[in-house]
Scaffold this active site. Structure first.
Site, mmCIF file in Angstrom:
data_model
loop_
_atom_site.group_PDB
_atom_site.id
_atom_site.type_symbol
_atom_site.label_atom_id
_atom_site.label_comp_id
_atom_site.label_asym_id
_atom_site.label_seq_id
_atom_site.Cartn_x
_atom_site.Cartn_y
_atom_site.Cartn_z
ATOM 1 N N HIS A 163 -43.454 -59.302 109.355
ATOM 2 C CA HIS A 163 -43.529 -60.688 108.876
ATOM 3 C C HIS A 163 -44.233 -61.542 109.926
ATOM 4 O O HIS A 163 -44.547 -61.067 111.013
ATOM 5 C CB HIS A 163 -42.131 -61.227 108.583
ATOM 6 C CG HIS A 163 -41.208 -61.132 109.761
ATOM 7 N ND1 HIS A 163 -40.584 -59.954 110.114
ATOM 8 C CD2 HIS A 163 -40.836 -62.044 110.681
ATOM 9 C CE1 HIS A 163 -39.856 -60.160 111.198
ATOM 10 N NE2 HIS A 163 -39.999 -61.426 111.565
ATOM 11 N N THR A 197 -49.584 -63.130 109.899
ATOM 12 C CA THR A 197 -50.868 -62.512 110.269
ATOM 13 C C THR A 197 -50.663 -61.300 111.174
ATOM 14 O O THR A 197 -49.701 -61.244 111.951
ATOM 15 C CB THR A 197 -51.759 -63.528 111.034
ATOM 16 O OG1 THR A 197 -50.952 -64.181 112.022
ATOM 17 C CG2 THR A 197 -52.383 -64.554 110.111
ATOM 18 N N ARG A 198 -51.601 -60.358 111.097
ATOM 19 C CA ARG A 198 -51.679 -59.221 112.006
ATOM 20 C C ARG A 198 -53.156 -59.010 112.347
ATOM 21 O O ARG A 198 -54.013 -59.080 111.461
ATOM 22 C CB ARG A 198 -51.157 -57.935 111.358
ATOM 23 C CG ARG A 198 -49.659 -57.893 111.136
ATOM 24 C CD ARG A 198 -48.910 -57.799 112.457
ATOM 25 N NE ARG A 198 -47.456 -57.650 112.292
ATOM 26 C CZ ARG A 198 -46.597 -58.657 112.219
ATOM 27 N NH1 ARG A 198 -47.009 -59.907 112.254
ATOM 28 N NH2 ARG A 198 -45.303 -58.416 112.107
ATOM 29 N N LYS A 231 -51.209 -69.407 115.748
ATOM 30 C CA LYS A 231 -50.124 -68.509 116.174
ATOM 31 C C LYS A 231 -50.551 -67.776 117.444
ATOM 32 O O LYS A 231 -51.668 -67.262 117.516
ATOM 33 C CB LYS A 231 -49.845 -67.512 115.055
ATOM 34 C CG LYS A 231 -48.786 -66.469 115.379
ATOM 35 C CD LYS A 231 -48.575 -65.554 114.175
ATOM 36 C CE LYS A 231 -48.208 -64.159 114.585
ATOM 37 N NZ LYS A 231 -48.178 -63.241 113.452
ATOM 38 N N HIS A 269 -47.679 -59.635 123.923
ATOM 39 C CA HIS A 269 -47.623 -58.219 123.533
ATOM 40 C C HIS A 269 -46.700 -57.510 124.531
ATOM 41 O O HIS A 269 -46.967 -57.512 125.730
ATOM 42 C CB HIS A 269 -49.052 -57.662 123.580
ATOM 43 C CG HIS A 269 -49.169 -56.229 123.158
ATOM 44 N ND1 HIS A 269 -48.604 -55.736 122.005
ATOM 45 C CD2 HIS A 269 -49.822 -55.176 123.736
ATOM 46 C CE1 HIS A 269 -48.906 -54.440 121.888
ATOM 47 N NE2 HIS A 269 -49.626 -54.079 122.923
ATOM 48 N N CYS A 311 -39.444 -60.815 115.858
ATOM 49 C CA CYS A 311 -39.876 -59.613 115.150
ATOM 50 C C CYS A 311 -39.546 -58.415 116.047
ATOM 51 O O CYS A 311 -39.126 -58.607 117.190
ATOM 52 C CB CYS A 311 -41.381 -59.751 114.933
ATOM 53 S SG CYS A 311 -42.101 -58.599 113.767
ATOM 54 N N LYS A 324 -52.378 -52.650 111.092
ATOM 55 C CA LYS A 324 -53.749 -52.449 110.594
ATOM 56 C C LYS A 324 -53.978 -51.030 110.100
ATOM 57 O O LYS A 324 -54.865 -50.784 109.304
ATOM 58 C CB LYS A 324 -54.762 -52.817 111.686
ATOM 59 C CG LYS A 324 -54.678 -51.933 112.911
ATOM 60 C CD LYS A 324 -55.647 -52.330 114.009
ATOM 61 C CE LYS A 324 -55.131 -53.401 114.918
ATOM 62 N NZ LYS A 324 -53.859 -53.095 115.622
HETATM 63 C C1 LIG Z 1 -44.616 -59.756 116.568
HETATM 64 C C2 LIG Z 1 -45.419 -58.572 116.113
HETATM 65 C C3 LIG Z 1 -46.802 -58.645 116.161
HETATM 66 C C4 LIG Z 1 -47.567 -57.559 115.761
HETATM 67 N N1 LIG Z 1 -48.928 -57.674 115.767
HETATM 68 C C5 LIG Z 1 -49.677 -56.676 115.262
HETATM 69 C C6 LIG Z 1 -51.082 -56.868 115.103
HETATM 70 O O1 LIG Z 1 -51.614 -57.941 115.411
HETATM 71 N N2 LIG Z 1 -51.796 -55.855 114.565
HETATM 72 C C7 LIG Z 1 -51.235 -54.689 114.188
HETATM 73 O O2 LIG Z 1 -51.954 -53.808 113.716
HETATM 74 N N3 LIG Z 1 -49.894 -54.477 114.323
HETATM 75 C C8 LIG Z 1 -49.110 -55.440 114.829
HETATM 76 N N4 LIG Z 1 -47.758 -55.300 114.940
HETATM 77 C C9 LIG Z 1 -47.148 -54.002 114.595
HETATM 78 C C10 LIG Z 1 -46.916 -53.847 113.108
HETATM 79 O O3 LIG Z 1 -46.595 -55.062 112.511
HETATM 80 C C11 LIG Z 1 -45.831 -52.806 112.913
HETATM 81 O O4 LIG Z 1 -46.215 -51.602 113.551
HETATM 82 C C12 LIG Z 1 -45.609 -52.498 111.445
HETATM 83 O O5 LIG Z 1 -45.441 -53.681 110.717
HETATM 84 C C13 LIG Z 1 -44.403 -51.594 111.312
HETATM 85 O O6 LIG Z 1 -44.231 -51.282 109.954
HETATM 86 P P1 LIG Z 1 -43.028 -50.370 109.495
HETATM 87 O O7 LIG Z 1 -43.265 -50.058 108.070
HETATM 88 O O8 LIG Z 1 -42.855 -49.246 110.459
HETATM 89 O O9 LIG Z 1 -41.740 -51.304 109.673
HETATM 90 P P2 LIG Z 1 -41.202 -52.419 108.647
HETATM 91 O O10 LIG Z 1 -42.339 -53.128 108.025
HETATM 92 O O11 LIG Z 1 -40.167 -53.196 109.350
HETATM 93 O O12 LIG Z 1 -40.555 -51.556 107.488
HETATM 94 C C14 LIG Z 1 -39.361 -50.841 107.600
HETATM 95 C C15 LIG Z 1 -38.619 -51.106 106.312
HETATM 96 O O13 LIG Z 1 -37.574 -50.188 106.148
HETATM 97 C C16 LIG Z 1 -36.492 -50.889 105.570
HETATM 98 N N5 LIG Z 1 -35.290 -50.100 105.859
HETATM 99 C C17 LIG Z 1 -34.838 -49.771 107.076
HETATM 100 N N6 LIG Z 1 -33.736 -49.026 106.978
HETATM 101 C C18 LIG Z 1 -33.494 -48.888 105.658
HETATM 102 C C19 LIG Z 1 -32.469 -48.220 104.921
HETATM 103 N N7 LIG Z 1 -31.498 -47.541 105.533
HETATM 104 N N8 LIG Z 1 -32.506 -48.274 103.559
HETATM 105 C C20 LIG Z 1 -33.507 -48.956 102.928
HETATM 106 N N9 LIG Z 1 -34.492 -49.613 103.586
HETATM 107 C C21 LIG Z 1 -34.483 -49.572 104.931
HETATM 108 C C22 LIG Z 1 -36.523 -52.234 106.254
HETATM 109 O O14 LIG Z 1 -35.795 -53.208 105.551
HETATM 110 C C23 LIG Z 1 -38.000 -52.488 106.295
HETATM 111 O O15 LIG Z 1 -38.454 -53.188 105.153
HETATM 112 C C24 LIG Z 1 -46.945 -56.356 115.337
HETATM 113 C C25 LIG Z 1 -45.551 -56.283 115.284
HETATM 114 C C26 LIG Z 1 -44.787 -57.385 115.658
HETATM 115 C C27 LIG Z 1 -43.294 -57.291 115.596
#
Ligand SMILES: Cc1cc2nc3c(=O)[nH]c(=O)nc-3n(C[C@H](O)[C@H](O)[C@H](O)COP(=O)(O)OP(=O)(O)OC[C@H]3O[C@@H](n4cnc5c(N)ncnc54)[C@H](O)[C@@H]3O)c2cc1C
Length: 374
Positions: free
Chosen positions: A49, A52-53, A267, A271, A315, A348
């Site tokens: 959330h 932007t990324r 924003k 990092h 986050c 990304k």
């Molecule tokens: C502040 C911040 C800035 C960032 N900036 C960048 C950037 O500029 N560029 C870039 O490329 N990346 C960036 N990243 C990294 C990127 O955003 C993350 O790597 C990516 O969003 C991770 O995705 P995910 O699917 O692993 O996690 P999430 O999107 O968190 O998804 C995990 C999901 O699993 C669900 N879940 C967990 N456990 C369970 C369960 N037991 N049952 C059902 N559902 C469950 C959660 O509710 C969640 O929706 C940033 C991250 C952060 C925090």
């Protein structure tokens, strides 16, 4: 395709960035998919959330990511076309720092090796082209063309909706409590009952290790804060005038930022440098201590922003020790693949990782070497 007794070919656990994009690619390949999400796609409790990324292609971390980024971009654009949503805005990108620093040397090496459109900008050119940045003596910038920003909440919602259009069944507000191997498939226990599938893809982000503690995955969770700081003249920070940027500071830390998307603020974020966190008890309140490095950065290095923080959010990064992404099918848990695109740079890649993990699960195709498999 689904075997006897199974509810789906593949169950996807967690519909954040990795899960929603994987569900879209799996469903596009004709797999029957059930996805579970404890909240709702696009929520603000995980790692995807904050509006932007950054998307960038000249990759200082390693040029090995570049082919993946080319494919990722095409898939993001495909998702835009299929959904009609605007997801990726190309603004160009700036990498700012000392010429011998990790960021500038890495971006240049990657841009040169892959022939990516880029320019070296010295202090005078930066003053002329991007006066919003204040450079210290000896600092330079590398501008690259193939960079910009993605809209994370919108992207996840679009991918989840496309997956459903393609036949996936997505169950929101449904928590998965256990993922178990069972005979010729997997059993998924949820707050709404048990499901069987031939395979499971666990994309639970920061909760992955809590859901699968026995696997002892090399993941740790880090609290991160981003802030939106009001601009004096927001038009100077519009996407066509102010590219996304990363800056390496003298002590080696990184700051990053975006053009305005709300017409009043930009924003900025730190990092890493965050504290270790538990996703269920993380402090979601932003305090003055959190904002201090961001205010200091804006004051010292950006021209035309105020000290007024109009919003901030907490986050989570899920980190591997070497910051590579993890996609593993552990021998101890047959039928299960875990995907964690993490360490603060994974968003990304969500589109291409969704495709690669689909090919791994449906075709047995090996993953590129840059991805950790253990
Ligand atoms: C502040 C911040 C800035 C960032 N900036 C960048 C950037 O500029 N560029 C870039 O490329 N990346 C960036 N990243 C990294 C990127 O955003 C993350 O790597 C990516 O969003 C991770 O995705 P995910 O699917 O692993 O996690 P999430 O999107 O968190 O998804 C995990 C999901 O699993 C669900 N879940 C967990 N456990 C369970 C369960 N037991 N049952 C059902 N559902 C469950 C959660 O509710 C969640 O929706 C940033 C991250 C952060 C925090």
């Amino acid at each position: 395709m689904t075997g006897s007794g199974a509810n789906a070919d593949v169950v996807v656990v967690g519909l954040g960035a990795m899960g929603a994009l994987s569900a879209w690619r799996l469903a596009a390949r004709g797999a029957t998919v059930i996805g579970f999400e404890r909240f709702r796609p696009g929520h603000d409790r995980g790692s995807s959330h904050g509006d932007t990324r950054i998307f960038r292609t000249a990759y200082f971390e390693s040029p090995e990511y570049v082919p993946l980024l080319h494919r990722a971009k095409r898939l993001w654009q495909q998702l835009e076309n299929e959904s009609g949503a605007e997801l990726l805005t190309l603004t160009g990108g700036l990498a700012i720092g000392r010429p011998e620093g990790q960021l500038v040397t890495g971006v240049l090496a990657s841009a040169r090796q892959d022939n990516l459109p880029h320019r070296l900008l010295g202090a005078a050119e930066m003053d002329r082209l991007y006066p919003q940045h204040r450079l210290d003596a000896g600092e330079i910038a590398v501008w690259e063309e193939e960079a910009g920003f993605l809209r994370p909440e919108r992207s996840i919602e679009a991918a989840a909706a496309r997956a459903e259009d393609l036949g996936a069944r997505l169950m929101t507000e449904t928590e998965v409590t256990a993922v178990k191997a069972s005979g010729d498939g997997v059993v998924i226990e949820t707050s709404r009952g048990s499901y069987r599938a031939e395979r499971a893809l666990v994309t639970a982000g920061a909760w992955t290790s809590k859901l699968l503690p026995d696997l002892r995955l090399p993941l740790s969770v880090e609290r991160q804060v981003a802030a939106w700081i009001a601009a004096e003249d927001p038009t100077a920070f519009a996407p066509d005038r102010f590219p996304v940027f990363i800056r390496e500071l003298a002590h080696g830390g990184f700051r990053y930022g975006f053009p305005t998307t709300d017409g009043r603020s930009i924003k900025v974020g730190v990092h890493h440098e965050g504290s270790e966190a538990d996703p269920d008890s993380i402090d979601r309140k932003v305090g003055e201590e959190d904002l201090k490095p961001l205010r200091e950065f804006a004051e010292q290095y950006l021209r035309g922003v105020t000290t007024n923080v109009v919003d901030a959010s907490v986050c989570m990064y899920t980190n591997t020790p070497d910051e590579r992404f993890l996609a593993t099918s552990p021998r101890d848990l047959p039928g299960v693949t875990v995907l964690s695109a993490c360490s603060g740079h994974g968003f990304k890649f969500a589109s291409v990782l969704g495709e690669l993990v689909t090919e791994l699960m449906l075709d047995g195709r090996a993953l590129p070497g840059i991805i950790r498999t253990a």
